[in-house]
Design an enzyme around this catalytic site. Sequence first.
Site, PDB file in Angstrom:
ATOM      1  N   TYR A 101       0.860  -1.188   0.000  1.00 42.95           N
ATOM      2  CA  TYR A 101       0.000   0.000   0.000  1.00 42.95           C
ATOM      3  C   TYR A 101       0.891   1.231   0.000  1.00 42.95           C
ATOM      4  O   TYR A 101       1.812   1.322   0.820  1.00 42.95           O
ATOM      5  CB  TYR A 101      -0.899   0.016   1.249  1.00 42.95           C
ATOM      6  CG  TYR A 101      -1.706   1.286   1.364  1.00 42.95           C
ATOM      7  CD1 TYR A 101      -3.016   1.336   0.892  1.00 42.95           C
ATOM      8  CD2 TYR A 101      -1.155   2.436   1.906  1.00 42.95           C
ATOM      9  CE1 TYR A 101      -3.754   2.509   0.964  1.00 42.95           C
ATOM     10  CE2 TYR A 101      -1.880   3.625   1.972  1.00 42.95           C
ATOM     11  CZ  TYR A 101      -3.170   3.644   1.503  1.00 42.95           C
ATOM     12  OH  TYR A 101      -3.891   4.813   1.554  1.00 42.95           O
ATOM     13  N   GLU A 185      -3.197   7.351  -4.388  1.00 46.93           N
ATOM     14  CA  GLU A 185      -3.129   6.113  -3.615  1.00 46.93           C
ATOM     15  C   GLU A 185      -3.013   4.932  -4.564  1.00 46.93           C
ATOM     16  O   GLU A 185      -3.719   4.875  -5.570  1.00 46.93           O
ATOM     17  CB  GLU A 185      -4.409   5.974  -2.769  1.00 46.93           C
ATOM     18  CG  GLU A 185      -4.438   4.724  -1.913  1.00 46.93           C
ATOM     19  CD  GLU A 185      -5.827   4.492  -1.305  1.00 46.93           C
ATOM     20  OE1 GLU A 185      -6.014   4.861  -0.126  1.00 46.93           O
ATOM     21  OE2 GLU A 185      -6.705   3.966  -2.003  1.00 46.93           O
TER      22      GLU A 185
END
Length: 377
Positions: A101, A185
């Site tokens: 992530y 993201e």
Amino acid sequence: MDLYEHQARELFAEHGILVPRAEITDSSKEAREIARRLGGRVVVKAQVKSGGRGKAGGVRVAADPAAAELTARQILGMDIKGHTVGTVMLAQPVDIEAEFYVSYVLDRAAGTFLAIASAEGGTEIEEVAAARPEAVARIPVDPAEGVTTATAARIAAAAGLPPQTVDVLVRLWNVLTREDAVLVEVNPLVRTAQGRILALDGKVTLDDNARFRRERWGAQEATHDDPLEAEAAAKGLNYVKLEGEVGIIGNGAGLVMSTLDVVAGCGARPANFLDIGGGASARTMADGLNVILSDPSVRSVFVNVFGGITACDAVADGIVSALDSVRLTKPLVVRLDGNNAARGRAVLDARAHPLIQQVPTMDGAARRAAELATNAT
Ligand code: GDP
Ligand code: MN
């Protein structure tokens, strides 16, 4: 303004971040053709501006072109968290060895940017962050310095990401700063069996203030969490929904901010921020009142105006003509002061609406509005 995944990946690719080959379509027939072009086996992905598509069944592998058509037909039209799927993306499947992530977000409270990264990316990242916050690294990024190779290496090390991600972290920072984004993201950023680093999903939120130079993405809707905020924005109002009961209308952001404080000081909670600026026309007033009165938690409304360039009688005229199109259902406390205050008060007195009362001072009016909101049942 949020971008769709396929738009985000377009930006990633332009900045040299590897993404799987993919195409989008709104037709299941075409999905079959695309799957054939991509080699048969594909991942079919719902294009909606919402996370958690995988868990909702909006990301599925299809073994061959016929299955891709069937899967696309099932996903098109699906509802994912209130978003109807109108487009699917078909992507070449990737052999995932590890999921990471990574994101950069504007941290308004700290007045800086924040890199957030974890070696445990994927659809469970929220659970990971909640159960083991230490598995998610949070590194402030000085906006003037940006993410250099050295910064990226620090982020990667803190999160336990492999060294091959350093280059991607720098490129992702370039996406943020060069594309006017306030959030980028990638979840998951993956390492393939061959050791390549690919962005398998992407979220990009552009700064709404930079829309004028982002025409490329078309007239997309601004990002609003609240339907009333979206409605207000469409009318050109500067409105933010809050949690309380006292609706607030004022002219000038500074005055509105202090009105929120004064109302809170009187023991009530402001229901919103609404700055009508210099626009005290009947139209602006009617739009503002309409938005505030449609909020079911509002129990009283405080109109706080300090007349300057926009004189109080113009505001009072605005309120009176707004009453032609707005059905007042909640008490309105009006404080007019400054330029032409006396004339403005006379206009409202003459209208003599049973739900409108005037209080000459800001403190007094706030107290009255707070009382009305807390006593009303
Ligand atoms: P989200 O649920 O909205 O975040 O959608 P994602 O695009 O992140 O997909 C959810 C999950 O599906 C990912 O975390 C991956 O595990 C998996 N996934 C997505 N694309 C692929 C792919 O090309 N190959 C494989 N094996 N898995 C994928
Ligand atoms: Mn994802």
